[in-house]
Design a protein around this motif. Sequence first.
Motif, PDB file in Angstrom:
ATOM      1  N   ARG A  38      11.883  -6.842   7.961  1.00  0.00           N
ATOM      2  CA  ARG A  38      10.644  -7.036   9.097  1.00  0.00           C
ATOM      3  C   ARG A  38      10.080  -5.513   9.676  1.00  0.00           C
ATOM      4  O   ARG A  38       9.081  -4.991   9.787  1.00  0.00           O
ATOM      5  N   ALA A  39      11.181  -4.665   9.916  1.00  0.00           N
ATOM      6  CA  ALA A  39      10.690  -3.306  10.338  1.00  0.00           C
ATOM      7  C   ALA A  39       9.926  -2.449   9.015  1.00  0.00           C
ATOM      8  O   ALA A  39       9.202  -1.674   9.450  1.00  0.00           O
ATOM      9  N   ASP A  40      10.548  -2.730   7.814  1.00  0.00           N
ATOM     10  CA  ASP A  40       9.636  -1.941   6.643  1.00  0.00           C
ATOM     11  C   ASP A  40       8.222  -2.605   6.869  1.00  0.00           C
ATOM     12  O   ASP A  40       7.368  -1.918   6.716  1.00  0.00           O
ATOM     13  N   LEU A  41       7.977  -3.931   6.893  1.00  0.00           N
ATOM     14  CA  LEU A  41       6.737  -4.493   6.817  1.00  0.00           C
ATOM     15  C   LEU A  41       6.075  -3.977   8.157  1.00  0.00           C
ATOM     16  O   LEU A  41       4.646  -3.682   8.027  1.00  0.00           O
ATOM     17  N   ALA A  42       6.676  -3.770   9.117  1.00  0.00           N
ATOM     18  CA  ALA A  42       5.928  -3.416  10.221  1.00  0.00           C
ATOM     19  C   ALA A  42       5.311  -1.681  10.362  1.00  0.00           C
ATOM     20  O   ALA A  42       4.550  -1.719  11.112  1.00  0.00           O
ATOM     21  N   ARG A  43       5.704  -1.017   9.155  1.00  0.00           N
ATOM     22  CA  ARG A  43       5.188   0.250   9.250  1.00  0.00           C
ATOM     23  C   ARG A  43       3.477   0.272   8.939  1.00  0.00           C
ATOM     24  O   ARG A  43       2.855   1.021   9.527  1.00  0.00           O
ATOM     25  N   SER A  44       3.239  -0.876   8.387  1.00  0.00           N
ATOM     26  CA  SER A  44       1.670  -0.825   8.226  1.00  0.00           C
ATOM     27  C   SER A  44       0.867  -0.969   9.338  1.00  0.00           C
ATOM     28  O   SER A  44      -0.350  -1.015   9.319  1.00  0.00           O
ATOM     29  N   PHE A  45       1.705  -1.647  10.555  1.00  0.00           N
ATOM     30  CA  PHE A  45       1.097  -1.809  11.866  1.00  0.00           C
ATOM     31  C   PHE A  45       1.205  -0.913  12.926  1.00  0.00           C
ATOM     32  O   PHE A  45       0.876  -0.770  13.855  1.00  0.00           O
ATOM     33  N   THR A  46       2.218   0.139  12.689  1.00  0.00           N
ATOM     34  CA  THR A  46       2.692   0.965  13.836  1.00  0.00           C
ATOM     35  C   THR A  46       2.522   2.480  13.388  1.00  0.00           C
ATOM     36  O   THR A  46       2.541   3.262  14.106  1.00  0.00           O
ATOM     37  N   GLU A  47       2.495   2.880  12.050  1.00  0.00           N
ATOM     38  CA  GLU A  47       2.385   4.261  11.753  1.00  0.00           C
ATOM     39  C   GLU A  47       1.006   4.356  11.029  1.00  0.00           C
ATOM     40  O   GLU A  47       0.739   3.750  10.159  1.00  0.00           O
ATOM     41  N   PHE A  48       0.366   5.348  11.638  1.00  0.00           N
ATOM     42  CA  PHE A  48      -1.063   5.761  11.128  1.00  0.00           C
ATOM     43  C   PHE A  48      -1.247   7.215  10.877  1.00  0.00           C
ATOM     44  O   PHE A  48      -0.773   8.116  11.270  1.00  0.00           O
ATOM     45  N   PRO A  49      -2.247   7.306   9.845  1.00  0.00           N
ATOM     46  CA  PRO A  49      -2.459   8.859   9.483  1.00  0.00           C
ATOM     47  C   PRO A  49      -3.409   9.449  10.432  1.00  0.00           C
ATOM     48  O   PRO A  49      -3.947   8.712  11.373  1.00  0.00           O
ATOM     49  N   ALA A  50      -3.627  10.780  10.399  1.00  0.00           N
ATOM     50  CA  ALA A  50      -4.817  11.304  11.253  1.00  0.00           C
ATOM     51  C   ALA A  50      -5.909  11.014  10.946  1.00  0.00           C
ATOM     52  O   ALA A  50      -6.994  11.109  11.609  1.00  0.00           O
ATOM     53  N   GLU A  51      -6.261  10.802   9.697  1.00  0.00           N
ATOM     54  CA  GLU A  51      -7.654  10.412   9.018  1.00  0.00           C
ATOM     55  C   GLU A  51      -7.469   9.082   8.311  1.00  0.00           C
ATOM     56  O   GLU A  51      -6.792   8.772   7.695  1.00  0.00           O
ATOM     57  N   ILE A  52      -8.782   8.331   8.165  1.00  0.00           N
ATOM     58  CA  ILE A  52      -8.987   7.198   7.396  1.00  0.00           C
ATOM     59  C   ILE A  52      -9.196   7.622   6.061  1.00  0.00           C
ATOM     60  O   ILE A  52     -10.233   8.531   5.708  1.00  0.00           O
ATOM     61  N   PRO A  53      -8.528   7.297   5.086  1.00  0.00           N
ATOM     62  CA  PRO A  53      -8.832   7.602   3.508  1.00  0.00           C
ATOM     63  C   PRO A  53     -10.200   6.996   3.371  1.00  0.00           C
ATOM     64  O   PRO A  53     -10.609   5.916   3.793  1.00  0.00           O
ATOM     65  N   PRO A  54     -10.810   7.679   2.290  1.00  0.00           N
ATOM     66  CA  PRO A  54     -12.319   7.078   1.875  1.00  0.00           C
ATOM     67  C   PRO A  54     -12.302   5.786   1.258  1.00  0.00           C
ATOM     68  O   PRO A  54     -13.230   5.090   1.272  1.00  0.00           O
ATOM     69  N   PHE A  55     -11.096   5.420   0.445  1.00  0.00           N
ATOM     70  CA  PHE A  55     -10.814   4.099  -0.251  1.00  0.00           C
ATOM     71  C   PHE A  55      -9.509   3.521  -0.216  1.00  0.00           C
ATOM     72  O   PHE A  55      -8.458   4.325   0.181  1.00  0.00           O
ATOM     73  N   GLN A  56      -9.506   2.477  -0.270  1.00  0.00           N
ATOM     74  CA  GLN A  56      -8.134   1.740  -0.318  1.00  0.00           C
ATOM     75  C   GLN A  56      -7.802   1.316  -1.822  1.00  0.00           C
ATOM     76  O   GLN A  56      -8.602   1.520  -2.783  1.00  0.00           O
ATOM     77  N   THR A  57      -6.510   0.838  -1.952  1.00  0.00           N
ATOM     78  CA  THR A  57      -6.053   0.417  -3.304  1.00  0.00           C
ATOM     79  C   THR A  57      -6.951  -0.642  -3.936  1.00  0.00           C
ATOM     80  O   THR A  57      -7.399  -1.492  -3.266  1.00  0.00           O
ATOM     81  N   GLY A  58      -7.094  -0.607  -5.427  1.00  0.00           N
ATOM     82  CA  GLY A  58      -7.934  -1.481  -5.984  1.00  0.00           C
ATOM     83  C   GLY A  58      -9.484  -1.514  -5.744  1.00  0.00           C
ATOM     84  O   GLY A  58     -10.160  -2.385  -5.656  1.00  0.00           O
ATOM     85  N   ALA A  59      -9.940  -0.217  -5.437  1.00  0.00           N
ATOM     86  CA  ALA A  59     -11.406   0.115  -5.020  1.00  0.00           C
ATOM     87  C   ALA A  59     -12.370   0.247  -5.890  1.00  0.00           C
ATOM     88  O   ALA A  59     -13.479   0.346  -5.676  1.00  0.00           O
ATOM     89  N   LEU A  60     -12.139   0.557  -7.290  1.00  0.00           N
ATOM     90  CA  LEU A  60     -12.863   0.747  -8.132  1.00  0.00           C
ATOM     91  C   LEU A  60     -13.185  -0.271  -9.244  1.00  0.00           C
ATOM     92  O   LEU A  60     -12.536  -1.054  -9.414  1.00  0.00           O
ATOM     93  N   VAL A  61     -14.696  -0.072  -9.410  1.00  0.00           N
ATOM     94  CA  VAL A  61     -15.373  -1.052 -10.259  1.00  0.00           C
ATOM     95  C   VAL A  61     -15.983  -0.367 -11.300  1.00  0.00           C
ATOM     96  O   VAL A  61     -17.000   0.505 -11.017  1.00  0.00           O
ATOM     97  N   ALA A  62     -15.865  -0.531 -12.448  1.00  0.00           N
ATOM     98  CA  ALA A  62     -16.771   0.215 -13.501  1.00  0.00           C
ATOM     99  C   ALA A  62     -17.797  -0.728 -13.789  1.00  0.00           C
ATOM    100  O   ALA A  62     -17.928  -1.923 -14.472  1.00  0.00           O
ATOM    101  N   ALA A  63     -18.974  -0.200 -13.816  1.00  0.00           N
ATOM    102  CA  ALA A  63     -20.324  -0.680 -13.908  1.00  0.00           C
ATOM    103  C   ALA A  63     -20.727  -0.600 -15.439  1.00  0.00           C
ATOM    104  O   ALA A  63     -20.062   0.157 -15.933  1.00  0.00           O
ATOM    105  N   ALA A  64     -21.482  -1.579 -15.675  1.00  0.00           N
ATOM    106  CA  ALA A  64     -21.904  -1.669 -17.415  1.00  0.00           C
ATOM    107  C   ALA A  64     -22.788  -0.652 -17.623  1.00  0.00           C
ATOM    108  O   ALA A  64     -23.032   0.053 -18.951  1.00  0.00           O
ATOM    109  N   ASP A  65     -23.546   0.115 -16.774  1.00  0.00           N
ATOM    110  CA  ASP A  65     -24.199   1.134 -17.019  1.00  0.00           C
ATOM    111  C   ASP A  65     -23.675   2.541 -16.845  1.00  0.00           C
ATOM    112  O   ASP A  65     -24.244   3.559 -16.899  1.00  0.00           O
ATOM    113  N   GLY A  66     -22.348   2.505 -16.667  1.00  0.00           N
ATOM    114  CA  GLY A  66     -21.697   4.088 -16.623  1.00  0.00           C
ATOM    115  C   GLY A  66     -21.413   4.401 -15.300  1.00  0.00           C
ATOM    116  O   GLY A  66     -20.711   5.539 -15.104  1.00  0.00           O
ATOM    117  N   LEU A  67     -22.091   3.825 -14.321  1.00  0.00           N
ATOM    118  CA  LEU A  67     -21.587   4.401 -12.947  1.00  0.00           C
ATOM    119  C   LEU A  67     -20.414   3.782 -12.378  1.00  0.00           C
ATOM    120  O   LEU A  67     -19.743   2.644 -12.885  1.00  0.00           O
TER     121      LEU A  67
END
Length: 210
Positions: free
Chosen positions: A139-168
């Motif tokens: 429980r203490a390990d899982l609670a890190r996600s709600f108690t420890e914060f970075p100084a800045e919010i990262p621009p994206f999160q895990t699983g954020a990438l989508v490859a479009a058919a037009d190469g974008l």
Amino acid sequence: KRPPNKPGSTTYGSGDSVVVVRAARATGRLDTIARLRQPLGARSNISTDATGKVTRSSVSRPAFAVGEDAALFNDGWLAIARLDPYRVDWRPPDGKVTRGAPLPVPTVKVDEREKKVYLDRNAKNIADNNAGNLPDDLRADLARSFTEFPAEIPPFQTGALVAAADGLLLIRRTRTADHLEIRFDVVNRRGVLERQLTIADNERIVGFGA
């Protein structure tokens, strides 16, 4: 590389990486074509048997923890979303990597307002963690996600990438207090931010084509 498992706990972060490996179907040859920075985290409560095999462990990460990511396109191009600075590097089939310029997006500090929005969004997960029958150490390990914060919010999160058919490349942005909607940065193969795409909470991108 990520540190090897050992009894007790193992931490990993910005100095650790995983590799992207290309395998040739005809010959089975393996080529390492990129290295991706790992998210901050720890593997704790590690127990091993006499052969060294892990028999028990738990993984914990602080809030907003994210690593670099890659997306493969049908024409063989590989897009790599980088952190610090936020940019997209491109690797065509000939292997000549083009490093993208930093993308012109603002840095968002993690203040009390941002923390409240994040905690409100994760209220159910927090309640489930506190009310569950998990061992105290887990429980203490899982609670890190709600108690420890970075100084800045990262621009994206895990699983954020989508490859479009037009190469974008589409990169789903991390939600912030000022942007609760679902946003994607649309980046071309020169590493340039072309535009942003916004969709509703009940919408998802599932594919591309005629």
